[in-house]
Design a protein around this motif. Sequence first.
Motif, PDB file in Angstrom:
ATOM      1  N   TRP A  81     102.210 -16.789  21.543  1.00 55.68           N
ATOM      2  CA  TRP A  81     102.015 -15.417  22.028  1.00 55.68           C
ATOM      3  C   TRP A  81     101.263 -15.439  23.351  1.00 55.68           C
ATOM      4  N   PRO A  82     101.519 -14.440  24.228  1.00 57.33           N
ATOM      5  CA  PRO A  82     100.818 -14.395  25.520  1.00 57.33           C
ATOM      6  C   PRO A  82      99.405 -13.837  25.354  1.00 57.33           C
ATOM      7  N   LEU A  83      98.509 -14.671  24.872  1.00 56.09           N
ATOM      8  CA  LEU A  83      97.141 -14.220  24.605  1.00 56.09           C
ATOM      9  C   LEU A  83      96.278 -14.365  25.858  1.00 56.09           C
ATOM     10  N   THR A  84      95.338 -13.439  25.989  1.00 57.47           N
ATOM     11  CA  THR A  84      94.344 -13.582  27.060  1.00 57.47           C
ATOM     12  C   THR A  84      93.111 -14.313  26.524  1.00 57.47           C
ATOM     13  N   GLY A  85      93.058 -14.485  25.208  1.00 59.91           N
ATOM     14  CA  GLY A  85      91.966 -15.239  24.602  1.00 59.91           C
ATOM     15  C   GLY A  85      92.031 -15.140  23.093  1.00 59.91           C
ATOM     16  N   CYS A  86      91.409 -16.086  22.408  1.00 55.67           N
ATOM     17  CA  CYS A  86      91.271 -15.951  20.956  1.00 55.67           C
ATOM     18  C   CYS A  86      90.010 -16.665  20.500  1.00 55.67           C
ATOM     19  N   THR A  87      89.517 -16.222  19.348  1.00 47.38           N
ATOM     20  CA  THR A  87      88.247 -16.724  18.819  1.00 47.38           C
ATOM     21  C   THR A  87      88.397 -16.985  17.327  1.00 47.38           C
ATOM     22  N   VAL A  88      87.925 -18.136  16.877  1.00 44.55           N
ATOM     23  CA  VAL A  88      87.895 -18.444  15.448  1.00 44.55           C
ATOM     24  C   VAL A  88      86.486 -18.939  15.115  1.00 44.55           C
ATOM     25  N   ILE A  89      85.801 -18.215  14.238  1.00 43.40           N
ATOM     26  CA  ILE A  89      84.469 -18.642  13.802  1.00 43.40           C
ATOM     27  C   ILE A  89      84.486 -18.733  12.276  1.00 43.40           C
ATOM     28  N   HIS A  90      84.186 -19.897  11.746  1.00 42.18           N
ATOM     29  CA  HIS A  90      84.189 -20.096  10.294  1.00 42.18           C
ATOM     30  C   HIS A  90      82.817 -20.562   9.857  1.00 42.18           C
ATOM     31  N   ARG A  91      82.259 -19.870   8.886  1.00 44.61           N
ATOM     32  CA  ARG A  91      80.937 -20.270   8.386  1.00 44.61           C
ATOM     33  C   ARG A  91      81.068 -21.357   7.328  1.00 44.61           C
ATOM     34  N   VAL A  92      80.018 -22.160   7.200  1.00 50.17           N
ATOM     35  CA  VAL A  92      79.919 -23.170   6.144  1.00 50.17           C
ATOM     36  C   VAL A  92      78.537 -23.017   5.494  1.00 50.17           C
ATOM     37  N   ARG A 152      76.013 -21.942   2.208  1.00 49.20           N
ATOM     38  CA  ARG A 152      75.931 -20.997   1.095  1.00 49.20           C
ATOM     39  C   ARG A 152      76.116 -19.574   1.602  1.00 49.20           C
ATOM     40  N   ILE A 153      77.072 -18.861   1.018  1.00 46.46           N
ATOM     41  CA  ILE A 153      77.407 -17.509   1.455  1.00 46.46           C
ATOM     42  C   ILE A 153      77.362 -16.579   0.244  1.00 46.46           C
ATOM     43  N   LEU A 154      76.677 -15.460   0.393  1.00 48.46           N
ATOM     44  CA  LEU A 154      76.488 -14.534  -0.726  1.00 48.46           C
ATOM     45  C   LEU A 154      77.580 -13.468  -0.738  1.00 48.46           C
ATOM     46  N   PRO A 155      77.877 -12.894  -1.927  1.00 49.03           N
ATOM     47  CA  PRO A 155      78.877 -11.825  -1.996  1.00 49.03           C
ATOM     48  C   PRO A 155      78.555 -10.712  -0.996  1.00 49.03           C
ATOM     49  N   GLY A 156      79.581 -10.236  -0.314  1.00 53.33           N
ATOM     50  CA  GLY A 156      79.396  -9.192   0.689  1.00 53.33           C
ATOM     51  C   GLY A 156      79.215  -9.741   2.094  1.00 53.33           C
ATOM     52  N   GLU A 157      78.837 -11.015   2.197  1.00 57.53           N
ATOM     53  CA  GLU A 157      78.644 -11.598   3.530  1.00 57.53           C
ATOM     54  C   GLU A 157      79.974 -12.039   4.121  1.00 57.53           C
ATOM     55  N   PRO A 158      80.060 -12.051   5.466  1.00 58.79           N
ATOM     56  CA  PRO A 158      81.282 -12.544   6.108  1.00 58.79           C
ATOM     57  C   PRO A 158      81.402 -14.069   6.033  1.00 58.79           C
ATOM     58  N   ILE A 159      82.652 -14.541   5.945  1.00 59.16           N
ATOM     59  CA  ILE A 159      82.933 -15.979   5.902  1.00 59.16           C
ATOM     60  C   ILE A 159      83.598 -16.431   7.199  1.00 59.16           C
ATOM     61  N   VAL A 160      84.584 -15.641   7.635  1.00 56.53           N
ATOM     62  CA  VAL A 160      85.403 -16.088   8.755  1.00 56.53           C
ATOM     63  C   VAL A 160      85.742 -14.909   9.665  1.00 56.53           C
ATOM     64  N   LEU A 161      85.819 -15.195  10.962  1.00 54.32           N
ATOM     65  CA  LEU A 161      86.202 -14.189  11.953  1.00 54.32           C
ATOM     66  C   LEU A 161      87.331 -14.745  12.813  1.00 54.32           C
ATOM     67  N   VAL A 162      88.399 -13.962  12.954  1.00 53.65           N
ATOM     68  CA  VAL A 162      89.503 -14.323  13.847  1.00 53.65           C
ATOM     69  C   VAL A 162      89.745 -13.154  14.791  1.00 53.65           C
ATOM     70  N   LEU A 163      89.778 -13.433  16.088  1.00 52.00           N
ATOM     71  CA  LEU A 163      90.084 -12.411  17.093  1.00 52.00           C
ATOM     72  C   LEU A 163      91.210 -12.918  17.973  1.00 52.00           C
ATOM     73  N   ALA A 164      92.150 -12.037  18.287  1.00 49.81           N
ATOM     74  CA  ALA A 164      93.216 -12.392  19.227  1.00 49.81           C
ATOM     75  C   ALA A 164      93.347 -11.258  20.236  1.00 49.81           C
ATOM     76  N   ALA A 165      93.311 -11.597  21.517  1.00 49.55           N
ATOM     77  CA  ALA A 165      93.372 -10.597  22.586  1.00 49.55           C
ATOM     78  C   ALA A 165      94.624 -10.822  23.422  1.00 49.55           C
ATOM     79  N   SER A 166      95.245  -9.703  23.816  1.00 52.99           N
ATOM     80  CA  SER A 166      96.465  -9.806  24.610  1.00 52.99           C
ATOM     81  C   SER A 166      96.632  -8.530  25.445  1.00 52.99           C
ATOM     82  N   ARG A 167      97.632  -8.529  26.324  1.00 54.18           N
ATOM     83  CA  ARG A 167      97.916  -7.315  27.098  1.00 54.18           C
ATOM     84  C   ARG A 167      98.410  -6.209  26.169  1.00 54.18           C
TER      85      ARG A 167
END
Lengths: 83, 149
Positions: B70-81, B83-98
């Motif tokens: 895809w013609p992306l202008t940027g993308c971000t992947v952040i994955h936590r490792v 101990r993670i508690l219920p309700g907390e975020p685990i992973v973030l994915v962002l994709a930017a494009s025109r």
Amino acid sequence: MQILYFAWVRQKVGLGQETLELPGDVADVAGLMRHLAGRSPGHAAAFAQAKQIRAAVNQEFCAPNHPLRNGDEVAFFPPVTGG
Amino acid sequence: MARVLVQEACFDLAAEQARLGEGRVDVGGIAAFTGLCRADDGIAALVLEHYPGMTERALEKIAAEAESRWPLTGCTVIHRVGRILPGEPIVLVLAASRHRSAALEACAFLIDWLKTGAPFWKREEFADGGERWVEARASDDAAAARWAG
């Protein structure tokens, strides 16, 4: 070569990693799994579930018939569950 | 060039989104996916294990694949490792494009491939001290497979 274990494979083996010389009669990943199964009761327990174990060689996922060289980094782990 | 991070700390969605638009005016849309820890079966925490080195390589490969499709202008992947508690975020994915379609599709591709193609393992911890490794799901393989070819 460096052997690494993750998740329940690590727990059953009882080690996170170990170093060994590639045995002369081991040609591929499946052969290494059979060899490792004989190293301890923990190894045997882990590799008894061979069909549920995945492997990576030099940090790339690979199939059981992937050839090995001494010096490779080989990792064994269950199917991944991230995300 | 994708931004790929594997970390114990939580992430800041607003800051990460702002980073993708910083200093440029050609971005038409940013699609975001945040994966959260559910309290299924009364779990007390999730513990995320990974393969340091290979994990970053695998995520960078997946991000590079998205950028080639895809013609992306940027993308971000952040994955936590760790101990993670219920309700907390685990992973973030962002994709930017025109345009939105590329951003939305690339975002879905990234999270689908990440689930089956990056070496992370989840262990569930229960209040009574018990624990259980999460098993891989066939539905995740099917989700990743729809992007094949």
